[in-house]
Design an enzyme around this catalytic site. Structure first.
Site, mmCIF file in Angstrom:
data_model
loop_
_atom_site.group_PDB
_atom_site.id
_atom_site.type_symbol
_atom_site.label_atom_id
_atom_site.label_comp_id
_atom_site.label_asym_id
_atom_site.label_seq_id
_atom_site.Cartn_x
_atom_site.Cartn_y
_atom_site.Cartn_z
ATOM 1 N N GLU A 257 0.889 -1.152 0.000
ATOM 2 C CA GLU A 257 0.000 0.000 0.000
ATOM 3 C C GLU A 257 0.927 1.200 0.000
ATOM 4 O O GLU A 257 1.634 1.434 0.978
ATOM 5 C CB GLU A 257 -0.846 -0.062 1.258
ATOM 6 C CG GLU A 257 -2.141 0.658 1.108
ATOM 7 C CD GLU A 257 -2.388 1.487 2.307
ATOM 8 O OE1 GLU A 257 -2.327 2.711 2.151
ATOM 9 O OE2 GLU A 257 -2.591 0.921 3.384
ATOM 10 N N CYS A 296 -2.596 8.306 4.292
ATOM 11 C CA CYS A 296 -2.469 7.715 2.964
ATOM 12 C C CYS A 296 -3.708 8.009 2.137
ATOM 13 O O CYS A 296 -3.667 7.984 0.920
ATOM 14 C CB CYS A 296 -2.221 6.225 3.075
ATOM 15 S SG CYS A 296 -3.387 5.377 4.128
#
Ligand code: NDP
Length: 681
Positions: A257, A296
């Site tokens: 990720e 994020c």
């Protein structure tokens, strides 16, 4: 003042005395911890995970591990304030820390609860149904998911030191994988604090969790194809680790990720007079400043119609001007610091790249952070960049300034908005703000190819929306392309990612023995005792009852219509029924279901405590007046959730396979019923 040295937890021992890398408070740059200088023996760590961790985890079943997760979550929740005290040093405000600490603990609770609802009380997860592979019923195939027998290495970014570890740990723990956690060094002191608590709880099986402070050394070179690596951080590090020769040679699953230039699109149907316009402004401002933009999922690109750009820019500037930045101990402060001065330098450089050829709408003026020592802290002004032609500017789609920084850009029509969104080359999440279901239906399928999650916001959703930025345990987190191509969370899917799926072929009886679930065609056991009179501990998968028969009469249909109020023509209108596909009147499907219950229940009080639903119901062959039906009830699956009722009486879940057949042995109805059954002991 002596500064504490952080310790790694390796092979059940806390290791580290000698100071190595200094770590500083984000708030005032004061020295707060050192990493340790002692080298970690990764052979010992891996061997401990394999030889001690795997057997200890496999001594429990899925249900028991779910219970442990719940107990750990409760233990951490009681001591959460200690974590908030440490989290403060990362520059986080209380709401920022809440997302990290209570969001992380909440994820443990969520996985405990999903595990208890959806996983078996064994270590074999059946992904049925089995499919017949031959004409005579002797050969069938199905899928099972089993623990891989390896360990999971979880490498995390600096921004969520608690949640980052726990959201990866929870599903891998349920999957019986011992875990070696490696937090980003800058904020590893907070991860160390939470791992220390978990260790002190005594709730974890030995070897289930180890912690690496500092470098991973040769850890990745020691992994085998039955292990797994998950990674959150920069795309550059992801690319480097993904290409580790051992990981490639041994086919070690690697999930990443990474960077993500998430976007929010204001649809052309929204005007400044709509509540949706304000929702858009609020969401963007919140995502820019929450956790000082170090999420994020933060919105990096704000995509708006060209005729709205001035209004959006003005409103955002007004909102950002109200955000007081500084030490969160000051009550007026709404935004804290970046995690370190290194990050401050990095974000400053990236803003310079974004500013080239663009305008800084907010954030390049005088900026002062409030609070003690703030002049030395890693505080950064919210910064809004305006790009008038996003289709020709590369930097705004490629450069992620991991701080309170976003770029406003314009589009001419909605397809251009989608083209701009796609220039992010794959992101974790996008938000679409619109009033129009037609626009949503047009935009979302295209956006879904590029984004791991799409959040549609309007006045109706706003009442309950969990927001653009919040990854939820129930929903998938992770995006394609630049975002790393990985998948995390998403309910029980995340546990399945850590299990090995295998196809199994054999006779139905063999498949039933392997899966722990009765498979049609497998041998059944018929005894003198009615299965509903057996306690949970006495029942065996395959215990079965073939009932007496019942001929369905017209009176049954008329009476059932009277009780239910269902006078559908198929049951009551001779002429219309003749013209129907069945050519005659037939019984209500729900009558068949009720009649079957009448055939198989054992009416007197007994160990079956409740019937709480049914699954997989299909009406297969119609039942006409004069047809004779009977039912077969078979114990399909037992799940011991280790529960007791308020009187302390134990109970378990039993699913029963029900087949209702007619006088020609044709299946007329098929389903599973779900019951709670008392334990004798
Ligand atoms: P990094 O990619 O530098 O580090 C991420 C993790 O990988 C850290 O634990 C780091 O440890 C570790 N690591 C680095 N190199 C190696 C290696 N060779 N072998 C094993 N582990 C390694 O990311 P940061 O956390 O420093 O963040 C930098 C940038 O990443 C941010 O500015 C942002 O752009 C992006 N990011 C993206 C996120 C997302 O989810 N999309 C989340 C957070 C950050 P160590 O700290 O010890 O170097």
């Amino acid at each position: 003042m002596t500064v504490a040295t952080l310790q790694s937890l390796i092979a059940g021992r806390w290791l580290g005395r000698e100071a190595h890398t200094p770590l500083h408070s984000a708030l005032d740059s004061n020295l707060i911890y050192h990493t340790h200088a002692e080298k970690i023996d990764f052979d010992e760590a891996v061997t401990y995970a394999r030889k001690t961790g795997v057997p200890a985890l496999m001594a429990l079943d899925f249900q028991q591990r779910a219970q442990r997760l719940k107990a750990i979550a409760a233990y951490l929740m009681e001591r959460k304030e200690e974590l908030y005290t440490v989290s403060h040093l990362t520059g986080a405000t209380r709401p920022d820390s809440w997302v990290d600490i209570e969001g992380g603990i909440g994820t443990l609770y969520a996985y405990a609860s999903m595990g208890s609802r959806e996983l078996p009380s064994s270590n074999v997860l059946h992904e049925g149904p089995a499919i017949a592979l031959g004409k005579r019923g002797g050969f069938a195939g199905t899928h099972i998911l089993v623990p891989r027998g390896g360990l999971a290495v979880h490498i995390n970014a600096f921004n969520f030191p608690v949640w980052g570890l726990l959201e990866k740990f929870a599903p891998s723990f349920l999957a019986a994988m011992p875990c070696i956690g490696k937090p980003a060094t800058a904020t590893s002191y907070l991860t160390e604090a939470v791992v220390r608590m978990i260790d002190e709880s005594g709730l974890l099986p030995h070897g289930a969790l180890q912690l690496v402070i500092g470098s991973t050394g040769d850890l990745l070179d020691r992994l085998s194809g039955f292990d797994a690596v998950t990674f959150t951080g920069s795309a550059d590090t992801a690319a480097k680790l993904r290409a580790n020769v051992n990981l490639i040679r041994a086919s070690v699953p690697f999930t990443a990720e990474a960077d993500s230039l998430n976007c929010a699109i204001l649809a052309p149907d929204v005007t400044p007079d709509d509540p949706e316009f304000d929702l858009f402004i609020k969401e963007v401002a919140r995502e820019m400043t929450g956790k000082s933009g170090q999420k994020c999922t933060a919105i990096r690109r704000i995509i708006v119609p060209d005729n709205q750009v001035d209004a959006v820019g003005q409103k955002l500037k007004e909102r950002l001007a109200k955000v007081v930045v500084g030490n969160p101990q000051e009550s007026s402060v709404r935004m804290g610091a970046l995690a370190s001065m290194d990050q401050h330098r990095d974000v400053t450089e990236r803003v310079q790249l974004l500013a080239r050829g663009n305008e800084i709408l907010f954030g390049d003026g005088e900026f002062t952070a409030v609070g003690a020592g703030a002049a030395n802290g890693a505080f950064f002004s919210p910064t809004l960049v305006l790009c008038r032609d996003g289709m020709v500017n590369d930097a705004v789609h490629d450069v992620e300034a991991f701080g309170p920084v976003s770029t406003l850009m314009t589009y001419r029509d909605i397809d251009e908005a989608l083209a701009l969104a796609a220039r992010g080359k794959g992101s974790l999440v996008s938000t679409l703000v619109t009033k129009s279901p037609d626009i949503a239906a047009h935009v979302v399928p295209a956006a879904a190819a590029q984004h791991g999650r799409v959040h549609i916001l309007d006045r109706e959703a706003a009442v309950d929306s969990t927001g653009h930025g919040a990854p939820l345990p129930q929903l998938k987190h992770g995006g394609p392309g630049r975002a790393g191509g990985g998948e995390e969370l998403g309910g029980i899917r995340a546990v399945k990612h850590f299990l090995q799926r295998a196809a199994v072929q054999g006779s139905p009886s063999m498949l039933a023995a392997v899966t722990g679930e009765y498979v049609r065609g497998a041998a059944v056991t018929e005894g003198v005792v009615h299965p509903f009179r057996k306690y949970f501990d006495e029942l065996q998968m395959g215990d079965s009852l073939l009932t007496h028969r019942r001929t369905v009469s017209e009176a049954d249909i008329v009476n059932f219509g009277g009780i239910s109020g269902d006078y559908f023509y198929m049951h009551f209108d001779e002429i219309a029924a003749k013209d129907s596909q069945f050519g005659k009147r037939i019984a209500h499907g729900y009558f068949v279901l009720s009649a079957a219950a009448g055939l198989f229940v054992s009416p007197a009080p007994g160990p079956v405590l409740a019937n709480y639903g049914l699954d997989n119901l299909r009406f297969i062959t119609p039942v006409a007046i004069g047809d004779t039906i009977r039912a077969r009830l078979t114990c399909k699956r037992k799940v011991d959730r280790n529960r007791v009722d308020e009187k302390g009486v134990g109970q378990g879940v039993v699913a029963w396979d029900v087949q209702v057949t007619n006088q020609h042995d044709e299946l007329v109805a098929s389903y599973d019923i779900l019951t709670l059954v008392q334990k004798r002991t």
